[in-house]
Design a protein around this motif. Structure first.
Motif, mmCIF file in Angstrom:
data_model
loop_
_atom_site.group_PDB
_atom_site.id
_atom_site.type_symbol
_atom_site.label_atom_id
_atom_site.label_comp_id
_atom_site.label_asym_id
_atom_site.label_seq_id
_atom_site.Cartn_x
_atom_site.Cartn_y
_atom_site.Cartn_z
ATOM 1 N N THR A 178 91.511 -29.314 17.653
ATOM 2 C CA THR A 178 92.716 -29.014 18.428
ATOM 3 C C THR A 178 94.001 -29.442 17.732
ATOM 4 O O THR A 178 95.084 -28.984 18.113
ATOM 5 N N GLY A 179 93.891 -30.348 16.760
ATOM 6 C CA GLY A 179 95.070 -30.858 16.083
ATOM 7 C C GLY A 179 95.787 -31.967 16.817
ATOM 8 O O GLY A 179 96.761 -32.531 16.305
ATOM 9 N N LYS A 180 95.332 -32.330 18.020
ATOM 10 C CA LYS A 180 95.991 -33.394 18.779
ATOM 11 C C LYS A 180 95.764 -34.749 18.125
ATOM 12 O O LYS A 180 94.757 -34.966 17.439
ATOM 13 N N LEU A 181 96.716 -35.662 18.351
ATOM 14 C CA LEU A 181 96.610 -37.010 17.800
ATOM 15 C C LEU A 181 96.051 -37.965 18.844
ATOM 16 O O LEU A 181 96.410 -37.900 20.032
ATOM 17 N N ALA A 182 95.170 -38.845 18.391
ATOM 18 C CA ALA A 182 94.596 -39.883 19.246
ATOM 19 C C ALA A 182 94.938 -41.243 18.653
ATOM 20 O O ALA A 182 94.833 -41.446 17.439
ATOM 21 N N LEU A 183 95.355 -42.167 19.500
ATOM 22 C CA LEU A 183 95.600 -43.543 19.081
ATOM 23 C C LEU A 183 94.243 -44.235 18.985
ATOM 24 O O LEU A 183 93.625 -44.544 19.998
ATOM 25 N N GLN A 184 93.780 -44.456 17.763
ATOM 26 C CA GLN A 184 92.422 -44.955 17.542
ATOM 27 C C GLN A 184 92.470 -46.226 16.694
ATOM 28 O O GLN A 184 92.573 -46.174 15.471
ATOM 29 N N ILE A 185 92.396 -47.353 17.373
ATOM 30 C CA ILE A 185 92.422 -48.654 16.716
ATOM 31 C C ILE A 185 91.306 -49.509 17.306
ATOM 32 O O ILE A 185 91.144 -49.556 18.529
ATOM 33 N N HIS A 186 90.545 -50.171 16.456
ATOM 34 C CA HIS A 186 89.573 -51.157 16.931
ATOM 35 C C HIS A 186 90.307 -52.496 16.998
ATOM 36 O O HIS A 186 90.500 -53.161 15.982
ATOM 37 N N PRO A 187 90.748 -52.927 18.185
ATOM 38 C CA PRO A 187 91.683 -54.055 18.246
ATOM 39 C C PRO A 187 91.091 -55.400 17.846
ATOM 40 O O PRO A 187 91.831 -56.286 17.434
ATOM 41 N N SER A 188 89.781 -55.566 17.953
ATOM 42 C CA SER A 188 89.178 -56.856 17.611
ATOM 43 C C SER A 188 89.015 -57.046 16.109
ATOM 44 O O SER A 188 88.862 -58.178 15.644
ATOM 45 N N ALA A 189 89.038 -55.963 15.347
ATOM 46 C CA ALA A 189 88.743 -56.034 13.917
ATOM 47 C C ALA A 189 89.979 -55.919 13.036
ATOM 48 O O ALA A 189 89.875 -56.018 11.816
ATOM 49 N N VAL A 190 91.163 -55.706 13.636
ATOM 50 C CA VAL A 190 92.369 -55.525 12.823
ATOM 51 C C VAL A 190 92.727 -56.813 12.089
ATOM 52 O O VAL A 190 92.533 -57.915 12.614
ATOM 53 N N ARG A 191 93.260 -56.646 10.865
ATOM 54 C CA ARG A 191 93.676 -57.811 10.076
ATOM 55 C C ARG A 191 95.104 -57.680 9.564
ATOM 56 O O ARG A 191 95.840 -58.670 9.512
#
Length: 375
Positions: A277-290
């Motif tokens: 579809t070309g839509k954007l999704a906010l995709q973040i794994h919040p526990s693993a961010v550095r």
């Protein structure tokens, strides 16, 4: 809606404020034609969550083959790079089926035998082992929390890109009681959920509701994940919403992790583009961010600031009116677009409440599409 061949696509009771999800009827998942698979693939990318009912007879092999259709170049379970597996926070939750190693048995209680697995003690993830605070024991069977919002992904290893799809198959489901899910973040937010629900939120909706300034930030920022993230975070504790970690300095120092190769450290866009579809999704794994890599080339590496910024972006998207908490029935097979939703387990079980689920996802060879890429 009826598509070719009598196949039906029916709505499922996902939130009105964030409508996603569809049920498909009329397909034999053990004998899919190419056109059948295209119907499933299109539905997955358009609706993010796809439900098939009454799939008790579907074998682990055919469950794996359904995943394999989405990632034909892979036959590796999505977390198979977990060296020093016993140190990983995922290790207690997964029991590999000997006859189909890409499929894991998860749940709660003792299982004497299942698909070649013998005398397995399943342990449902409980917030009391992962969160900094816990619901009092006296209230434990009446109340629950989101355990850990996440994407199914190793997040380390150049050849271990996030799976496109995860399949969950309900083999045995305890029934008879519900729980009140508490956010416990000072907002008073709660949800009524079935015991052991899986909760989903749409990454596309999470992006859509951002302010214009936050949308620009999300489109232009890249997230660097910790190497061996599930070992790195193993001593840290989660926020009560399950949406990231407290910054108490409890992450393992890099020198105490298994060997690290710079090329295997994963850096992903905050927003992933839907390939159909070309839509954007906010995709973040919040526990693993550095770390956060900004558009101007600077890097935010203060872990507390990184987590605060990520939390501020993600918290609106898990508001109660945006959460789909699936009411599992035995035989339910759910496919979800792992690059378009965040999800989490919930629930507190008594020791004698046996829950059995089969989970499959495959590490992909292609990284998710970023905002700058065209469909």
């Amino acid at each position: 809606m009826t598509v070719e061949g009598g196949v039906e696509l029916l709505p499922i009771p996902t939130p009105v404020a964030s409508k996603f999800g569809v049920e498909i009827k009329g397909l034999d998942l053990a004998n899919l034609s190419d056109d059948d698979f295209k119907t499933i693939e299109q539905a997955l990318y358009e609706h993010q969550v796809v439900l098939f009912k009454n799939q008790q007879s579907l074998s682990p092999y055919h469950q794996y083959m359904l995943n394999h259709r989405f990632s034909p170049d892979s036959n590796i379970y999505g977390h198979s790079n977990n060296t020093k597996a016993t140190a990983s926070i995922l290790h207690p939750d997964l029991k590999t089926l000997p006859n189909q190693p890409q499929v894991q048995l998860i749940g709660n209680g003792f299982v004497r035998e299942y698909e070649g697995l013998q005398n397995a003690q399943l342990k449902h993830p409980h917030h009391g082992t992962f969160h900094k605070t816990a619901i009092p024991a006296a209230e434990d069977l009446a109340f629950t929390r989101f355990y850990r919002w996440h994407i199914d992904a190793a997040l380390y290893g150049a050849s271990m890109q996030p799976p496109k799809v995860t399949t969950l198959m309900a083999v045995k489901v305890p029934t008879g009681r519900r729980q009140t899910l508490r956010y416990d973040d000072g907002t008073g937010d709660v949800l009524d959920v079935s015991l052991g629900t899986t909760a989903f939120v749409s990454g596309e909706k999470s992006y859509e509701i951002l302010s214009d300034a936050d949308k620009v930030f999300a489109r232009t920022t890249r997230v660097e994940y910790a190497p061996h993230p599930y070992i790195w975070m193993s001593q840290a504790k989660s926020l009560p919403t399950g949406l990231g970690m407290f910054s108490d300095g409890l992450e393992l120092p890099l020198e105490k992790l298994p060997a690290i190769t710079d090329a295997d450290v994963q850096v992903h866009p905050m927003c992933w583009r839907n390939p159909a579809t070309g839509k954007l999704a906010l995709q973040i794994h919040p526990s693993a961010v550095r770390k956060l890599h900004l558009q101007d080339g600077s890097v935010i590496d203060d872990i507390a600031e990184v987590r605060e910024r990520v939390y501020a972006l993600l918290r609106p998207g898990i508001a109660p009116e945006l959460v789909y908490a699936h009411d599992w029935e035995e035989g339910d097979l759910v496919l979800f677009h792992n690059r378009g939703v965040l999800h989490t387990v919930c629930g507190a079980f008594a020791p004698d409440e046996v829950r059995m689920f089969r989970q499959c996802n495959l590490a992909d060879t292609e990284a998710p599409m970023g905002p700058e890429e065209e469909v």
